[in-house]
Design a protein around this motif. Sequence first.
Motif, PDB file in Angstrom:
ATOM      1  N   ILE A   1      -8.036   0.934   5.519  1.00  0.00           N
ATOM      2  CA  ILE A   1      -8.327   1.230   4.118  1.00  0.00           C
ATOM      3  C   ILE A   1      -9.738   0.724   3.818  1.00  0.00           C
ATOM      4  CG2 ILE A   1      -7.533   1.032   1.751  1.00  0.00           C
ATOM      5  CD1 ILE A   1      -5.490   2.298   3.705  1.00  0.00           C
TER       6      ILE A   1
ATOM      7  N   GLU B   1     -10.691   6.300  -3.250  1.00  0.00           N
ATOM      8  CA  GLU B   1      -9.834   5.735  -2.207  1.00  0.00           C
ATOM      9  C   GLU B   1     -10.025   6.537  -0.927  1.00  0.00           C
ATOM     10  OE1 GLU B   1      -6.326   3.952  -5.132  1.00  0.00           O
ATOM     11  OE2 GLU B   1      -5.787   5.334  -3.515  1.00  0.00           O
TER      12      GLU B   1
ATOM     13  N   GLY C   1      -8.185  10.624   1.805  1.00  0.00           N
ATOM     14  CA  GLY C   1      -8.548   9.936   0.583  1.00  0.00           C
ATOM     15  C   GLY C   1      -8.458  10.857  -0.616  1.00  0.00           C
TER      16      GLY C   1
ATOM     17  N   PRO D   1     -13.928   0.447  -1.624  1.00  0.00           N
ATOM     18  CA  PRO D   1     -14.438   1.495  -2.522  1.00  0.00           C
ATOM     19  C   PRO D   1     -15.936   1.343  -2.776  1.00  0.00           C
ATOM     20  CG  PRO D   1     -12.436   0.486  -3.411  1.00  0.00           C
ATOM     21  CD  PRO D   1     -12.882  -0.372  -2.267  1.00  0.00           C
TER      22      PRO D   1
ATOM     23  N   ARG E   1       0.860  -1.188   0.000  1.00  0.00           N
ATOM     24  CA  ARG E   1       0.000   0.000   0.000  1.00  0.00           C
ATOM     25  C   ARG E   1       0.891   1.232   0.000  1.00  0.00           C
ATOM     26  NH1 ARG E   1      -4.976   1.795  -1.343  1.00  0.00           N
ATOM     27  NH2 ARG E   1      -5.717  -0.263  -0.668  1.00  0.00           N
TER      28      ARG E   1
ATOM     29  N   VAL F   1      -2.873   6.365  -0.470  1.00  0.00           N
ATOM     30  CA  VAL F   1      -4.330   6.447  -0.382  1.00  0.00           C
ATOM     31  C   VAL F   1      -4.703   7.736  -1.096  1.00  0.00           C
ATOM     32  CG1 VAL F   1      -6.350   6.649   1.099  1.00  0.00           C
ATOM     33  CG2 VAL F   1      -4.444   5.184   1.802  1.00  0.00           C
TER      34      VAL F   1
END
Length: 294
Positions: free
Chosen positions: A218, A194, A239, A221, A28, A31
């Motif tokens: 996270i 995101e 985000g 979506p 990751r 974001v």
Amino acid sequence: MAIVQLIEPEVKDLGGFIARRSLPYPHRQTVGPFIFFDHLGPSVLPPNKGIDVRPHPHINLATLTYLFDGTLMHRDSLGTVQEIQPGAVNWMTAGKGIVHSERSPNIDRQNEAIIHGIQTWIALPVEHEETDPWFMHYTADILPSWEENGAVIKLIAGQAYGYTSPVKVFSPIIYLDVMLSSNAHFTISTDYSERAVYSVTEGLSINDEPLEPYRLAILEPGHQVKVSAAETAQFIVIGGEPLGKRYKWWNFVSSRPERIEQAKADWRDGRFANVPDETEFIPLPEVVTEANPF
């Protein structure tokens, strides 16, 4: 499934205060455009001590400093000298290159002091990576805030829920500071592809599933998510829309690896501008294992 990834930050001792680093993380990188997320403190600084982050460079990104408690003094190679206090925003666009330092103000060093806040780096769209560097300070009173369902929400940057922050950004983002009272809740909209929730305190749940403190969740979506609290609790929402692959080395972020190599050479050879009245600096590391928090 409300949470698609749960990140437990890496804890760093940065010379007398603690930083919990959630981004970047294995599997990751970002974001939205957020490529770096540090939770600073809460740490108590004893008398005659303070934070001294020596001058260091950045390129092709923006930094955003937001404090819950304590103060920091920002100085940069543009000649900026700006103290930041709780609830305000320091936004620094590095663009084609900037150097800055972050230190505890002298008056704060006389007594015990607390430092507590969030430091983020925000990647710039490719067409803005080489913009001229600039800095802007936004006082706490001009940031939009509102209350609903027992929640007090502050929009730090971006657009959300019909509000627009005055903080100048380069791509669509959301950045909220939310305080929930006991048995209150807040629904995170689906406006951005995101999104993530960071638990500043304990006592939070996402869709009724408990969320430990100091976790970056996270979110899935396209689905609304309800964050609730059994007791007074605080969280951050970040985000936005992704900008594509970014390369990161030390304090440098860019869409082009060759640009980072140029920045390394420029810093090593003294071609960045200096911070006025500061002679210290952080040398280019031989091996990079972490980024500087500021």
